[in-house]
Design a protein around this motif. Structure first.
Motif, mmCIF file in Angstrom:
data_model
loop_
_atom_site.group_PDB
_atom_site.id
_atom_site.type_symbol
_atom_site.label_atom_id
_atom_site.label_comp_id
_atom_site.label_asym_id
_atom_site.label_seq_id
_atom_site.Cartn_x
_atom_site.Cartn_y
_atom_site.Cartn_z
ATOM 1 N N LYS A 24 -24.861 -44.345 -14.500
ATOM 2 C CA LYS A 24 -24.694 -43.768 -15.832
ATOM 3 C C LYS A 24 -24.735 -44.873 -16.883
ATOM 4 O O LYS A 24 -24.068 -45.895 -16.754
ATOM 5 C CB LYS A 24 -23.365 -43.009 -15.915
ATOM 6 N N HIS A 82 -26.598 -40.132 -29.986
ATOM 7 C CA HIS A 82 -26.568 -39.548 -28.641
ATOM 8 C C HIS A 82 -27.234 -38.169 -28.620
ATOM 9 O O HIS A 82 -27.608 -37.667 -27.550
ATOM 10 C CB HIS A 82 -25.127 -39.442 -28.130
ATOM 11 N N HIS A 97 -30.827 -38.576 -27.181
ATOM 12 C CA HIS A 97 -31.032 -39.167 -25.861
ATOM 13 C C HIS A 97 -31.873 -38.256 -24.963
ATOM 14 O O HIS A 97 -31.888 -37.033 -25.128
ATOM 15 C CB HIS A 97 -29.681 -39.445 -25.191
ATOM 16 N N ASP A 98 -32.580 -38.886 -24.013
ATOM 17 C CA ASP A 98 -33.356 -38.168 -22.983
ATOM 18 C C ASP A 98 -34.393 -37.233 -23.587
ATOM 19 O O ASP A 98 -34.663 -36.154 -23.055
ATOM 20 C CB ASP A 98 -32.416 -37.373 -22.064
ATOM 21 N N ASN A 149 -34.281 -35.473 -26.299
ATOM 22 C CA ASN A 149 -33.761 -34.311 -27.023
ATOM 23 C C ASN A 149 -34.075 -34.404 -28.518
ATOM 24 O O ASN A 149 -34.275 -35.491 -29.060
ATOM 25 C CB ASN A 149 -32.247 -34.188 -26.829
ATOM 26 N N THR A 207 -42.094 -41.586 -28.877
ATOM 27 C CA THR A 207 -42.290 -42.373 -27.653
ATOM 28 C C THR A 207 -43.585 -43.171 -27.661
ATOM 29 O O THR A 207 -43.793 -44.028 -26.800
ATOM 30 C CB THR A 207 -42.289 -41.454 -26.421
#
Length: 349
Positions: free
Chosen positions: A56, A79, A82-83, A85, A94
């Motif tokens: 993690k 946060h 993140h990932d 979202n 990206t």
């Protein structure tokens, strides 16, 4: 009996060496992307990575403040992005020109960059370094108020030594009798670069922010020197720029030398910016690349991986020591060159 034991040990060592050469260590994940690892550490970010524990990621989520042309201001923490979202139609790009930055899709379906005033990792690093500098200077000043006739020792003595050396041997020597006018600026630049360089070497929080390895920061520092040099320059300085002491055929009919001298007004701060940025970024990049060798060689056998691990640790330790020298040297060089440029601009008849 002893010969049997010796032979057993010999065959055991041969077997272990054979296994090291023939056994491949399977990586738990996909091949290591060195470029992604290096650039993710030296570039600015919306989160401050601390460590990885039990698979993690432990990070500090930083505040994001953006303004959309269509929807106005938005405030949230990183946060939420993140990932991959999205939050309130914002997400991290990206790829493309805005990779790693907060973007949004407008009503026409176009990916656009909003006005971004977020508190990023480098901005936090700037606040931390400025706080440290203020603490050091105010602590030193307070000590001198309480001990006006005493010789300082320890850390206060070290700060006094650094200030006296820079003032007497660098600033005063380069500028001359009018050095006190620029003393505060040049000492501030010296300690600002030095503290940020040293903090950048520390791999754990609150260190690790690549402040002076960011060309925007070095560009602002160089721009400050550019303003000081040209704003307080004498008439003789500008006379030598536009009518230098050179043969007349180099000035008329084509102003060759005046153009060269005028171009030099801009190349000097540009050299300051690139020198500091390139040296700091290159050091961080090399250390990260050497560290990645450990993970790249995991599929090449235990012996190769073990050998490259030793090489990587040794050279990384050496580069960290070299980075410590570079951190001090680059702060000194930037201050020295800034003082020299100011001194050249104070030319008299």
């Amino acid at each position: 009996m002893m010969n049997d034991i010796s032979n057993s040990r010999l065959w055991w060592m041969i077997g272990m060496i054979w296994l090291c050469f023939t056994t491949s260590v399977k990586a738990e994940s996909s091949p290591v992307d060195v470029q992604e690892i290096v650039f993710s550490h030296i570039q600015d970010a919306y989160t401050w990575h601390i460590t990885k524990w039990n698979g993690k990621e432990i990070t500090i989520s930083l505040p994001v403040l953006v303004k959309s042309e269509e929807r106005g201001w938005s405030f949230f923490f990183s946060h939420n992005l993140h990932d991959g979202n999205a939050y309130d139609n914002y997400y991290l790009a990206t790829e493309g020109d805005h990779a790693g930055k907060v973007v949004e899709k407008n009503s026409r379906g176009e990916v656009v960059r909003p006005l971004d005033l977020s508190l990023t990792k480098n901005v936090c690093g700037l606040f931390i370094s400025c706080t440290i500098i203020l603490f050091i200077i105010l602590w030193t000043a307070r000590w001198y108020k309480k001990h006006p006739n005493e010789v300082p020792g320890g850390f206060i003595g070290l700060i006094e030594t650094a200030i006296c050396y820079m003032q007497d041997n660098v600033i005063k020597g380069a500028i001359g009798k009018d050095y006190k006018r620029y003393n505060s600026y040049l000492l501030t630049v010296f300690f600002f670069i030095l503290i940020n360089n040293l903090i950048g070497i520390i791999p754990v929080f609150p260190g690790g922010a690549n402040v002076t390895g960011n060309i925007a920061v070095t560009g602002v520092l160089a721009a400050c020197t550019f303003i000081v040099v040209n704003l307080f320059a004498t008439k003789n300085y500008w006379k030598e720029i536009f009518w230098p002491k050179a043969p007349i055929y180099l000035k008329l009919p084509l102003p060759i030398m005046p153009l060269v001298e005028f171009f030099g007004v801009f190349t000097k701060p540009f050299a300051l910016m690139i020198r500091l940025f390139a040296n700091i970024m290159a050091g961080h990049t090399i250390i990260l690349a050497l560290t990645c060798l450990i993970f790249i060689t995991t599929s090449m056998g235990l012996l190769v991986n073990f050998g490259m691990t030793i090489v990587s640790v040794f050279f990384s330790a050496f580069m960290n020591c070299l980075e410590l020298l570079v951190a001090c040297l680059q702060a000194y060089i930037f201050t020295l060159l800034s003082a020299n440029y100011i001194g050249l601009a104070k030319v008299e008849d």
